[in-house]
Design a protein around this motif. Structure first.
Motif, short mmCIF file in Angstrom:
data_model
loop_
_atom_site.label_atom_id
_atom_site.label_comp_id
_atom_site.label_asym_id
_atom_site.label_seq_id
_atom_site.Cartn_x
_atom_site.Cartn_y
_atom_site.Cartn_z
N GLY A 82 96.21 35.41 -34.82
CA GLY A 82 96.65 34.16 -33.98
C GLY A 82 95.58 33.40 -33.39
N LYS A 83 94.39 33.60 -34.03
CA LYS A 83 93.17 32.81 -33.31
C LYS A 83 93.13 31.31 -34.24
CE LYS A 83 90.73 36.68 -31.52
NZ LYS A 83 89.40 37.33 -31.39
N ALA A 84 93.79 31.25 -35.19
CA ALA A 84 94.03 29.81 -35.86
C ALA A 84 95.17 29.84 -36.48
CB ALA A 84 92.80 29.95 -37.07
N ASP A 85 95.86 28.34 -36.63
CA ASP A 85 97.10 28.28 -37.13
C ASP A 85 97.39 28.51 -38.55
OD1 ASP A 85 98.22 27.68 -34.37
OD2 ASP A 85 96.65 26.35 -34.54
N ILE A 86 96.64 27.94 -39.39
CA ILE A 86 96.47 27.65 -40.75
C ILE A 86 95.52 28.18 -41.30
CG2 ILE A 86 97.14 26.38 -42.69
CD1 ILE A 86 99.31 24.89 -40.93
N GLY A 87 95.33 28.75 -42.34
CA GLY A 87 94.22 29.08 -43.06
C GLY A 87 94.21 28.60 -44.68
N LEU A 88 93.29 28.14 -45.44
CA LEU A 88 93.32 27.98 -46.78
C LEU A 88 92.47 29.21 -47.38
CD1 LEU A 88 93.70 26.38 -49.24
CD2 LEU A 88 91.83 25.03 -48.84
N TYR A 89 93.22 30.04 -48.41
CA TYR A 89 92.82 31.22 -48.75
C TYR A 89 93.27 31.49 -50.24
CZ TYR A 89 90.11 35.51 -47.85
OH TYR A 89 89.01 36.59 -47.76
N TYR A 90 93.10 32.77 -50.77
CA TYR A 90 93.64 33.14 -52.06
C TYR A 90 94.65 34.12 -52.38
CZ TYR A 90 88.58 31.59 -51.65
OH TYR A 90 87.52 30.85 -51.10
N GLN A 91 95.30 33.61 -53.36
CA GLN A 91 96.63 34.26 -53.65
C GLN A 91 96.45 35.69 -53.91
OE1 GLN A 91 98.50 33.19 -57.13
NE2 GLN A 91 100.69 33.93 -56.62
N GLN A 92 95.63 36.28 -54.57
CA GLN A 92 95.38 37.60 -54.78
C GLN A 92 95.04 38.41 -53.52
OE1 GLN A 92 93.71 35.46 -56.83
NE2 GLN A 92 93.99 35.92 -58.81
N ASP A 93 94.10 37.78 -52.51
CA ASP A 93 93.86 38.42 -51.28
C ASP A 93 94.93 38.58 -50.36
OD1 ASP A 93 90.67 38.61 -51.15
OD2 ASP A 93 91.14 36.96 -52.19
N VAL A 94 95.92 37.52 -50.42
CA VAL A 94 97.07 37.62 -49.54
C VAL A 94 98.17 38.97 -49.92
CG1 VAL A 94 99.42 36.58 -49.04
CG2 VAL A 94 97.21 35.00 -49.31
N GLU A 219 94.84 29.00 -56.81
CA GLU A 219 93.31 29.09 -56.78
C GLU A 219 93.46 29.12 -55.02
OE1 GLU A 219 90.06 30.67 -57.10
OE2 GLU A 219 90.91 29.81 -58.90
N GLY A 220 94.17 28.43 -54.39
CA GLY A 220 94.14 28.44 -52.79
C GLY A 220 95.59 28.35 -52.53
N VAL A 221 96.02 28.75 -51.38
CA VAL A 221 97.04 28.76 -50.66
C VAL A 221 96.88 28.46 -48.95
CG1 VAL A 221 98.46 29.99 -52.47
CG2 VAL A 221 97.52 31.30 -50.64
N PHE A 222 97.83 27.79 -48.48
CA PHE A 222 97.80 27.64 -47.20
C PHE A 222 98.64 28.89 -46.56
CE2 PHE A 222 97.46 22.88 -47.24
CZ PHE A 222 96.42 23.12 -46.81
N LEU A 223 97.99 29.53 -45.67
CA LEU A 223 98.48 30.41 -44.78
C LEU A 223 98.77 30.52 -43.53
CD1 LEU A 223 95.91 33.49 -45.64
CD2 LEU A 223 97.93 32.84 -47.10
N ALA A 224 100.15 31.14 -43.08
CA ALA A 224 100.46 31.09 -41.66
C ALA A 224 100.73 32.51 -41.32
CB ALA A 224 101.47 30.03 -41.31
N ASN A 225 100.91 32.91 -39.96
CA ASN A 225 101.24 34.16 -39.55
C ASN A 225 102.71 34.37 -39.63
OD1 ASN A 225 101.75 33.84 -36.87
ND2 ASN A 225 99.86 34.10 -36.27
N ASP A 226 103.19 35.66 -39.38
CA ASP A 226 104.62 35.80 -39.38
C ASP A 226 105.47 35.44 -38.12
OD1 ASP A 226 104.17 37.22 -41.74
OD2 ASP A 226 104.62 39.20 -41.06
N GLU A 227 104.63 35.37 -37.10
CA GLU A 227 105.10 34.88 -35.74
C GLU A 227 105.42 33.35 -35.85
OE1 GLU A 227 104.50 34.77 -30.89
OE2 GLU A 227 103.09 36.06 -32.41
#
Length: 331
Positions: A82-94, A219-227
């Motif tokens: 919850g220290k950032a709103d959106i992240g750009l990261y990698y599908q396999q890591d998710v 190769e890249g996906v936008f992430l958000a947290n469940d809340e």
């Protein structure tokens, strides 16, 4: 891949839309959104800076703050905490984060619809397929994922993983090739290292991993947290709408997008070459939106194929549910 500390940290704490310009909200009314990139600004991120420059986020009531990672896993760990709103990261890591540690993040949109990771080598090595890697050395960054990808492509051509020698070269992927320490590398990106090496005068060969048994992945996906997904999905949808507009402008006028990117580069840490980034953008655009997949769209098939492949390769011990790794927001 992910640090074990990630789990502890995580415990803290219709595409395009209407393109008619609206009057941006007053700056005091804008909701701030912190977006953590996967790396320093480059062609992959140009649409974000276009959307900022054109006021598309402001039209949605948002003030987007672009942050650069100080650690490799910041984009996922900060979002999970919850220290950032959106992240750009990698599908396999998710997939791995959710399956192994139940890290509370999901993908909300795919930024690149196909892998950028390649097997890269100097042209003089005559390596154009996995069969040519038999008896050769491959430089990599020491990750289990790179080992699994190499194992998968070798098996696809009837060879064995033991037929190649993997050498951990850290992040010195290009120099390990140009100095002759390895015959090829895995982990270089077709949109970055290829034009960079060519600009430096090297002739290179490369081939795509998903041509040889590896499932196509984002190769890249936008992430958000469940809340945030549960309680503030409209803010996330607004971010996606504005981002899509930025991408549409990037498609329509790559030169303008490149100039906006160059004006926002981080020269101290990652200075950009205009020619390299122009070639990178040319490579990226048809991969970020295809004839069958719009920008930011994500399919259940792609997620399931990668979950199944990671399970078969021993990268995860159990398969997460699709609803635990991705959500399709209406934007």
């Amino acid at each position: 891949m992910l640090l074990s500390a990630l789990l502890c940290l995580s415990l803290l704490a219709g595409c395009g839309g209407n393109t008619t310009a609206e009057k941006p909200a007053e700056s005091t009314e804008l909701k701030e959104l912190d977006v953590v990139l996967d790396w320093y600004p480059n062609a992959l991120h140009a649409f974000l800076y276009v959307a900022i420059d054109k006021g598309y986020y402001a039209q949605e009531g948002l003030k987007v703050n672009i942050r650069f990672p100080s650690n490799a896993n910041d984009a996922i760990s900060l979002v999970a905490a919850g220290k950032a709103d959106i992240g750009l990261y990698y599908q396999q890591d998710v997939i791995q984060a959710r399956a192994e540690q139940n890290v509370p993040v999901k993908s909300i949109g795919a930024v690149v619809q196909a892998p950028l990771n390649i097997i890269l080598s100097l042209k003089e090595k005559n390596i154009t397929s996995p069969s040519d890697l038999v008896g050769k050395t491959i430089g990599y960054a020491g990750t289990e994922l790179s080992e699994a990808l190499t194992r998968s492509i070798m098996e696809n051509v009837g060879a064995d993983y033991s037929d190649v020698t993997m050498i951990d070269v850290g992040f010195d992927l290009m120099s390990s090739m140009t100095t002759g320490n390895v015959d090829a590398t895995i982990g270089c990106l077709v949109n970055h290292e290829v034009p960079q090496m060519e600009e430096e005068g090297f002739e290179v060969n490369w081939f795509d991993l998903d041509d040889y048994g590896v499932p196509t992945y984002y190769e890249g996906v936008f992430l958000a947290n469940d809340e945030a997904i549960a309680n503030d999905s409209e803010t996330l949808a607004a971010f996606l709408r504005a981002s899509y507009k930025g991408f549409t402008d990037m498609q329509a006028n790559p030169k303008e997008a490149l100039n906006i990117l160059l004006a926002n580069q981080n020269e101290e840490n990652f200075p950009l070459s205009e020619t390299v980034e122009a070639k990178s953008m040319e490579t990226l655009l048809p991969l970020m939106e295809t004839m069958t997949a719009k920008f930011l769209s994500q399919s259940d098939e792609c997620w399931q194929e990668n979950i199944d492949w990671m399970l078969a390769q021993g990268l995860i011990e159990k398969a997460p549910a699709l609803d635990d790794v991705r959500v399709n927001l209406d934007f």
